[in-house]
Write a protein that holds these residues in place. Sequence first.
Motif, short mmCIF file in Angstrom:
data_model
loop_
_atom_site.label_atom_id
_atom_site.label_comp_id
_atom_site.label_asym_id
_atom_site.label_seq_id
_atom_site.Cartn_x
_atom_site.Cartn_y
_atom_site.Cartn_z
N CYS A 36 0.85 -1.18 0.00
CA CYS A 36 0.00 0.00 0.00
C CYS A 36 0.89 1.23 0.00
O CYS A 36 1.79 1.36 0.85
CB CYS A 36 -0.92 0.00 1.22
SG CYS A 36 -1.90 1.51 1.40
N TYR A 41 1.20 -1.30 4.03
CA TYR A 41 0.62 -2.62 4.29
C TYR A 41 1.04 -3.59 3.18
O TYR A 41 0.98 -3.26 2.00
CB TYR A 41 -0.90 -2.52 4.39
CG TYR A 41 -1.59 -3.80 4.78
CD1 TYR A 41 -1.81 -4.11 6.11
CD2 TYR A 41 -2.03 -4.70 3.81
CE1 TYR A 41 -2.46 -5.27 6.48
CE2 TYR A 41 -2.67 -5.88 4.16
CZ TYR A 41 -2.89 -6.17 5.50
OH TYR A 41 -3.51 -7.33 5.85
N GLU A 42 1.42 -4.80 3.57
CA GLU A 42 1.93 -5.78 2.61
C GLU A 42 0.95 -6.93 2.47
O GLU A 42 0.36 -7.40 3.46
CB GLU A 42 3.29 -6.31 3.09
CG GLU A 42 3.93 -7.32 2.16
CD GLU A 42 5.30 -7.76 2.63
OE1 GLU A 42 5.75 -8.84 2.20
OE2 GLU A 42 5.91 -7.01 3.41
N SER A 43 0.75 -7.37 1.23
CA SER A 43 -0.17 -8.46 0.95
C SER A 43 0.38 -9.30 -0.18
O SER A 43 1.13 -8.82 -1.04
CB SER A 43 -1.56 -7.90 0.58
OG SER A 43 -2.43 -8.95 0.19
N THR A 44 0.00 -10.56 -0.18
CA THR A 44 0.44 -11.46 -1.25
C THR A 44 -0.41 -11.35 -2.50
O THR A 44 -0.06 -11.91 -3.53
CB THR A 44 0.41 -12.91 -0.75
OG1 THR A 44 -0.92 -13.22 -0.30
CG2 THR A 44 1.39 -13.11 0.40
N LYS A 45 -1.55 -10.65 -2.43
CA LYS A 45 -2.43 -10.48 -3.59
C LYS A 45 -2.93 -9.05 -3.64
O LYS A 45 -2.88 -8.30 -2.66
CB LYS A 45 -3.61 -11.45 -3.52
CG LYS A 45 -4.49 -11.26 -2.31
CD LYS A 45 -5.64 -12.26 -2.31
CE LYS A 45 -6.54 -12.07 -1.10
NZ LYS A 45 -7.68 -13.02 -1.10
N TRP A 46 -3.41 -8.66 -4.81
CA TRP A 46 -3.91 -7.31 -5.00
C TRP A 46 -5.24 -7.14 -4.30
O TRP A 46 -6.13 -8.02 -4.37
CB TRP A 46 -4.06 -7.02 -6.49
CG TRP A 46 -4.47 -5.62 -6.79
CD1 TRP A 46 -3.67 -4.54 -6.94
CD2 TRP A 46 -5.82 -5.16 -6.99
NE1 TRP A 46 -4.41 -3.42 -7.20
CE2 TRP A 46 -5.74 -3.77 -7.24
CE3 TRP A 46 -7.07 -5.77 -6.97
CZ2 TRP A 46 -6.86 -3.00 -7.47
CZ3 TRP A 46 -8.19 -5.01 -7.20
CH2 TRP A 46 -8.08 -3.64 -7.45
N LEU A 47 -5.43 -6.02 -3.62
CA LEU A 47 -6.66 -5.71 -2.91
C LEU A 47 -7.16 -4.35 -3.36
O LEU A 47 -6.38 -3.42 -3.55
CB LEU A 47 -6.45 -5.70 -1.39
CG LEU A 47 -5.97 -7.02 -0.76
CD1 LEU A 47 -5.68 -6.81 0.72
CD2 LEU A 47 -7.00 -8.12 -0.96
N CYS A 50 -7.29 -1.06 1.06
CA CYS A 50 -6.25 -1.44 2.01
C CYS A 50 -6.87 -1.75 3.37
O CYS A 50 -7.60 -0.92 3.92
CB CYS A 50 -5.22 -0.32 2.14
SG CYS A 50 -3.95 -0.65 3.40
N PHE A 59 -2.77 -0.07 -3.83
CA PHE A 59 -1.87 -1.22 -3.87
C PHE A 59 -1.08 -1.24 -5.18
O PHE A 59 -1.64 -1.05 -6.26
CB PHE A 59 -2.65 -2.53 -3.71
CG PHE A 59 -2.77 -2.98 -2.29
CD1 PHE A 59 -1.90 -3.92 -1.77
CD2 PHE A 59 -3.73 -2.44 -1.46
CE1 PHE A 59 -2.00 -4.33 -0.46
CE2 PHE A 59 -3.86 -2.84 -0.16
CZ PHE A 59 -2.98 -3.79 0.36
#
Length: 476
Positions: A36, A41-47, A50, A59
């Motif tokens: 983000c 903020y870290e994520s393994t997939k697109w959101l 956030c 993202f």
Amino acid sequence: MTTNGWHAGVSDGYKEKQYNRKCGYMAKSDKTVFFCKECGYESTKWLGQCPGCKEVGTFVEEPVGSSKKMMRRSLKNSEPVTINKVTARDEERVSTGFSELDRVLGGGVVPGGLILVGGDPGIGKSTLLLQVCRNMSNSDKRVLYISGEESLKQIKLRANRIGEFSDNLSLLAETSLDAIEAVVTESKPDVVVIDSIQTIFREDISSAPGSVSQVRESTNTLMQVAKGNTIPIFIVGHVTKEGVVAGPRVLEHMVDTVLYFEGDRHASYRILRGVKNRFGSTNEIGVFEMREDGLQQVLNPSEFMLTGRPLDASGSVVACLMEGTRPILVEIQALINHTAFGMPRRTAVGTDYNRVNLLMAVIEKRLGIQMGDYDAYVNVAGGMKINEPAMDLALIMALISSYKNRPITSDTIVFGEVGLAGEVRAVSQAEQRVIEAKKLGFQRCILPEVSVKSLKRTEGIELVGVSNIKQAGEQI
């Protein structure tokens, strides 16, 4: 809404990488994650939204490099030490040569501190830091100025406009973080300046300089260099059109101090404000004036802000506000004019627009003055941005003065907070405000009545206490 099984808001590059990953074309080393841009903020997939900051469409996909080098660095000096064995003294701070900057920093630069300086393009960030390098190098401090945006000749041309420099200042034009880390670790200067963080990159990260991954990893490396070698590092950060430092907001969380340069780039003054400071207050400001030979500090900002003030003009009121421990006098201007349209216009410059509407509603309700058919324009002269509640009473008196077309005497100063019932409430540090007004020659002060009782007798200035806005309006 989807198109061929894909989200419509996802970029083509993301679709291609997802297709390659599905078909087995992507190697394991080319791992990517999503960050983000606002909060990190870290994520393994697109959101789409956030989960951290609730912002939409923030993202971005970034490749992740190997972290073995960072892990080896973090294993050094990992033994715990009891707190009583750690020595820390206040006198370890180093002066920058500017008392205004030292005030914002909390008394000077702390060894090992990481300081982020942000501001609009052309506001004077690089000029200020180059002058800091000049002052500290003349004080027998070895300073290293690293630029990723300018060549050495360009820096020299800018330095010739500022003045003479000593040999204690070294210049380096480099954008590779590994090379910068090697030079700093080997030379061990007393102060390091990096201009700017958006141009620095790590070679083991494949994304472009200025991306989320590059900015975050570069700042993390510089933080470890600063803490491990007790070297203060200044970092210049670009600012987006929203007025925040470009890159993830986690950048502001990693550094020790965040300073913002404010003010109109076409005006002569600049305001340096501390947004975050682990070693001092965040309420202090420093005032500078841009001249041909660089930035010059303004030791008496109240006198500077009141220069050219109109005398005995309706709608003009002087208010005393507090910025940290410093009282500053500013001029509040208001203009009430009958509107020729069905919807009156409201404009506020330098203060909260909604606060102005609220105070106008209080005037209509408590004083019976109908302003529904009048345009209202409010301006804080000098270009400062102020949201302190102590400005409420000055705003109301300026609006009433313009509405009645009756001027307030030029030797009068006003401050106080106003509630929805029209009462004038006490403000903090009233005595310091009165002393500052007396110092600049004001002979009359309108302030909350409860504050008059707590003040010591002040000779040379008349104190007029008011308990509501009706009493304040009678003073016009």
